[in-house]
Write a protein that holds these residues in place. Structure first.
Motif, PDB file in Angstrom:
ATOM      1  N   SER A  83       0.111   7.211  10.341  1.00  0.00           N
ATOM      2  CA  SER A  83      -1.045   6.419   9.414  1.00  0.00           C
ATOM      3  C   SER A  83      -0.481   5.679   8.202  1.00  0.00           C
ATOM      4  O   SER A  83      -0.881   4.644   7.791  1.00  0.00           O
ATOM      5  N   PHE A  84       0.584   6.378   7.558  1.00  0.00           N
ATOM      6  CA  PHE A  84       1.560   5.563   6.148  1.00  0.00           C
ATOM      7  C   PHE A  84       1.806   4.127   6.819  1.00  0.00           C
ATOM      8  O   PHE A  84       1.724   3.214   5.913  1.00  0.00           O
ATOM      9  N   ILE A  85       2.611   4.300   8.053  1.00  0.00           N
ATOM     10  CA  ILE A  85       3.206   2.999   8.491  1.00  0.00           C
ATOM     11  C   ILE A  85       2.043   1.924   8.773  1.00  0.00           C
ATOM     12  O   ILE A  85       2.218   0.697   8.147  1.00  0.00           O
ATOM     13  N   THR A  86       0.891   2.304   9.184  1.00  0.00           N
ATOM     14  CA  THR A  86      -0.114   1.345   9.418  1.00  0.00           C
ATOM     15  C   THR A  86      -0.696   0.889   8.216  1.00  0.00           C
ATOM     16  O   THR A  86      -1.099  -0.519   8.004  1.00  0.00           O
ATOM     17  N   ALA A  87      -0.970   1.795   7.175  1.00  0.00           N
ATOM     18  CA  ALA A  87      -1.688   1.344   5.862  1.00  0.00           C
ATOM     19  C   ALA A  87      -0.845   0.419   5.161  1.00  0.00           C
ATOM     20  O   ALA A  87      -1.056  -0.305   4.383  1.00  0.00           O
ATOM     21  N   GLU A  88       0.598   0.799   5.295  1.00  0.00           N
ATOM     22  CA  GLU A  88       1.754  -0.154   4.778  1.00  0.00           C
ATOM     23  C   GLU A  88       1.532  -1.731   5.185  1.00  0.00           C
ATOM     24  O   GLU A  88       1.737  -2.561   4.489  1.00  0.00           O
ATOM     25  N   LYS A  89       1.288  -1.734   6.599  1.00  0.00           N
ATOM     26  CA  LYS A  89       1.259  -3.109   7.334  1.00  0.00           C
ATOM     27  C   LYS A  89      -0.062  -3.725   6.636  1.00  0.00           C
ATOM     28  O   LYS A  89      -0.110  -4.788   6.378  1.00  0.00           O
ATOM     29  N   LEU A  90      -1.300  -3.127   6.579  1.00  0.00           N
ATOM     30  CA  LEU A  90      -2.439  -3.455   6.040  1.00  0.00           C
ATOM     31  C   LEU A  90      -2.042  -3.940   4.497  1.00  0.00           C
ATOM     32  O   LEU A  90      -2.565  -5.089   4.187  1.00  0.00           O
ATOM     33  N   MET A  91      -1.680  -3.114   3.633  1.00  0.00           N
ATOM     34  CA  MET A  91      -1.312  -3.541   2.362  1.00  0.00           C
ATOM     35  C   MET A  91      -0.391  -4.905   2.076  1.00  0.00           C
ATOM     36  O   MET A  91      -0.749  -5.544   1.243  1.00  0.00           O
ATOM     37  N   SER A  95      -3.290  -6.719   0.431  1.00  0.00           N
ATOM     38  CA  SER A  95      -3.409  -6.174  -0.815  1.00  0.00           C
ATOM     39  C   SER A  95      -3.307  -7.386  -1.926  1.00  0.00           C
ATOM     40  O   SER A  95      -2.495  -8.369  -1.561  1.00  0.00           O
ATOM     41  N   HIS A  96      -3.762  -7.010  -3.100  1.00  0.00           N
ATOM     42  CA  HIS A  96      -3.747  -8.011  -4.108  1.00  0.00           C
ATOM     43  C   HIS A  96      -2.210  -8.159  -4.735  1.00  0.00           C
ATOM     44  O   HIS A  96      -1.642  -7.214  -4.457  1.00  0.00           O
ATOM     45  N   GLN A  97      -1.503  -9.284  -4.909  1.00  0.00           N
ATOM     46  CA  GLN A  97      -0.396  -9.403  -5.264  1.00  0.00           C
ATOM     47  C   GLN A  97       0.222  -8.551  -6.299  1.00  0.00           C
ATOM     48  O   GLN A  97       1.446  -8.160  -6.506  1.00  0.00           O
ATOM     49  N   SER A  98      -0.901  -8.292  -7.310  1.00  0.00           N
ATOM     50  CA  SER A  98      -0.348  -7.628  -8.430  1.00  0.00           C
ATOM     51  C   SER A  98      -0.348  -6.220  -8.123  1.00  0.00           C
ATOM     52  O   SER A  98       0.087  -5.259  -9.037  1.00  0.00           O
ATOM     53  N   MET A  99      -0.758  -5.606  -7.130  1.00  0.00           N
ATOM     54  CA  MET A  99      -0.616  -4.182  -6.739  1.00  0.00           C
ATOM     55  C   MET A  99       0.422  -4.014  -5.470  1.00  0.00           C
ATOM     56  O   MET A  99       0.710  -2.784  -5.313  1.00  0.00           O
ATOM     57  N   GLY A 100       0.623  -5.097  -4.786  1.00  0.00           N
ATOM     58  CA  GLY A 100       1.686  -5.002  -3.817  1.00  0.00           C
ATOM     59  C   GLY A 100       2.928  -4.432  -4.149  1.00  0.00           C
ATOM     60  O   GLY A 100       3.569  -3.326  -3.584  1.00  0.00           O
ATOM     61  N   LYS A 101       3.481  -4.500  -5.478  1.00  0.00           N
ATOM     62  CA  LYS A 101       4.793  -4.008  -5.611  1.00  0.00           C
ATOM     63  C   LYS A 101       4.755  -2.691  -5.864  1.00  0.00           C
ATOM     64  O   LYS A 101       5.788  -1.997  -5.869  1.00  0.00           O
ATOM     65  N   HIS A 102       3.455  -2.194  -6.611  1.00  0.00           N
ATOM     66  CA  HIS A 102       3.456  -0.851  -6.987  1.00  0.00           C
ATOM     67  C   HIS A 102       3.306   0.112  -5.567  1.00  0.00           C
ATOM     68  O   HIS A 102       3.630   1.261  -5.723  1.00  0.00           O
ATOM     69  N   TYR A 103       2.416  -0.491  -4.780  1.00  0.00           N
ATOM     70  CA  TYR A 103       2.330   0.148  -3.568  1.00  0.00           C
ATOM     71  C   TYR A 103       3.808   0.396  -2.941  1.00  0.00           C
ATOM     72  O   TYR A 103       3.804   1.352  -2.067  1.00  0.00           O
ATOM     73  N   GLN A 104       4.520  -0.841  -2.829  1.00  0.00           N
ATOM     74  CA  GLN A 104       5.836  -0.590  -2.434  1.00  0.00           C
ATOM     75  C   GLN A 104       6.603   0.540  -3.006  1.00  0.00           C
ATOM     76  O   GLN A 104       7.265   1.370  -2.110  1.00  0.00           O
ATOM     77  N   THR A 105       6.937   0.515  -4.215  1.00  0.00           N
ATOM     78  CA  THR A 105       7.509   1.627  -4.921  1.00  0.00           C
ATOM     79  C   THR A 105       6.794   3.132  -4.619  1.00  0.00           C
ATOM     80  O   THR A 105       7.506   4.019  -4.357  1.00  0.00           O
ATOM     81  N   ALA A 106       5.436   3.068  -4.379  1.00  0.00           N
ATOM     82  CA  ALA A 106       5.036   4.402  -4.122  1.00  0.00           C
ATOM     83  C   ALA A 106       5.272   5.015  -2.664  1.00  0.00           C
ATOM     84  O   ALA A 106       5.807   5.966  -2.343  1.00  0.00           O
ATOM     85  N   GLN A 128       6.938  -2.385  15.383  1.00  0.00           N
ATOM     86  CA  GLN A 128       6.036  -2.541  16.517  1.00  0.00           C
ATOM     87  C   GLN A 128       4.386  -2.696  16.197  1.00  0.00           C
ATOM     88  O   GLN A 128       3.822  -2.877  17.038  1.00  0.00           O
ATOM     89  N   ILE A 129       4.329  -2.861  14.635  1.00  0.00           N
ATOM     90  CA  ILE A 129       3.058  -2.824  14.289  1.00  0.00           C
ATOM     91  C   ILE A 129       2.786  -4.204  13.359  1.00  0.00           C
ATOM     92  O   ILE A 129       3.736  -4.398  12.604  1.00  0.00           O
ATOM     93  N   ASP A 130       1.731  -4.870  13.727  1.00  0.00           N
ATOM     94  CA  ASP A 130       1.844  -6.157  12.757  1.00  0.00           C
ATOM     95  C   ASP A 130       0.246  -6.426  12.442  1.00  0.00           C
ATOM     96  O   ASP A 130      -0.401  -6.151  13.553  1.00  0.00           O
TER      97      ASP A 130
END
Length: 317
Positions: A83-91, A95-106, A128-130
């Motif tokens: 589920s984390f992998i799928t959520a990461e693809k969605l983000m 995701s808003h660009q100002s939040m993307g880098k914070h999600y990436q480090t998380a 395999q997910i896009d």
């Protein structure tokens, strides 16, 4: 170990996770979440205390972990990792660009505590997910604009913004943000505007300057959806008769434009709306399927639609 004790072990572990993730956890909320009695939750909390977990609080007031107490990293199930992998693809896509880098480090921190086998699972499956997005992302003038807005909401401090309107006019507003939402490929703030003394929506990519003041909110606010539904109260009833074959294309947008009733008749589907956007928003949306719709009321909408169509025709002659 029988099924009863396995369920208890799962529940006690989940309660510990709740205590790690929230400042205060109430027994009533835990009982509702796990579909057990409050008395059972009391016994589960006692089990954790007997295991040496320093829990502060008591029945009726809520529980929390002692400040400063650290626990080993939580282990994730294989399903949770996927589920984390799928959520990461969605983000990455939405995701808003100002939040993307914070999600990436998380996510990097999450990956760091995964078992070796789960890290291999991610490596094997993540390509395999896009997510295919047909609309381009909007670009903001400012960096970290969304975190600033969310901080102001959490701290209940007013924001001052310089805002570019749809007709390219620049205005300075002091607002009290209620919440943010994503709709039709844009991020918006729902806020109380002190200049207009009313609630307004502001598109985030049109904010040119923003800073958090030290002025506290002048009033308390409810949930964001309360204000999105209520608007400013100056609503007009609109009735349309729409061809059934076009209804599938209006699934989401009809709700956004104020649908309050939908009745199927022999001649089509009669839709009733309450809208504040009779001058521009609603008629411009109606143009997109006007050849499949008949305006039943009000007459002013017919006149406005005719004017828009004439303007379009004159522009393209």
């Amino acid at each position: 170990m029988n099924d009863h004790y396995l369920k208890k072990l799962d529940r006690v572990t989940a309660i510990l996770t709740q205590l790690q993730s929230k400042p205060v956890v109430k027994a009533q909320d835990l009982a509702k979440k796990f579909e057990v009695s409050v008395r059972t939750i009391y016994r589960d909390v006692k089990t954790l205390e007997n295991a040496g977990i320093p829990i502060v609080g008591e029945a009726g007031s809520g529980y929390s972990l002692m400040d400063g107490y650290k626990l080993p990293p939580v282990m994730f199930t294989k399903e949770e990792v996927l589920s984390f992998i799928t959520a990461e693809k969605l983000m990455q896509k939405f995701s808003h660009q100002s939040m993307g880098k914070h999600y990436q480090t998380a996510m990097e921190k999450v990956r760091s505590v995964l078992k070796y086998s789960d890290k291999n699972l991610i490596q094997n499956i993540e390509k395999q997910i896009d997510i295919f997005q047909h609309q381009g992302k909007t670009e903001d003038t400012l960096k970290d604009v969304l975190p600033t807005i969310l901080e102001s909401i959490a701290e209940k401090l007013q924001l001052t913004i310089e805002y570019r309107t749809v007709d390219d006019k620049i205005s300075t507003r002091t607002i009290e943000a209620v919440g943010v939402f994503f709709e039709f490929n844009f991020w918006y703030i729902m806020a109380f505007c002190t200049l207009r003394n009313d609630f307004r929506q502001f598109r985030v990519d049109r904010i040119l300057k923003i800073f958090k003041t030290q002025n506290p909110y002048l009033q308390e606010y409810g949930q964001i959806n309360d204000y999105r539904k209520n608007g400013n109260g100056n609503k007009i009833t609109v009735k349309l008769l729409v061809d059934k074959k076009i209804m599938g294309h209006l699934v989401n947008s009809k709700i956004y434009y104020g649908l309050i009733e939908e009745v199927e008749t022999e001649n089509g589907v009669e839709l009733t709306f309450e809208t504040e956007w009779l001058k521009d928003g609603f008629p411009r949306w109606l143009i997109t399927f006007a050849d499949y719709a008949t305006i039943l009321e009000p007459e002013s909408l017919k006149d406005r639609l005719k004017d828009l169509l004439k303007d379009i025709s004159d522009k393209h002659q």
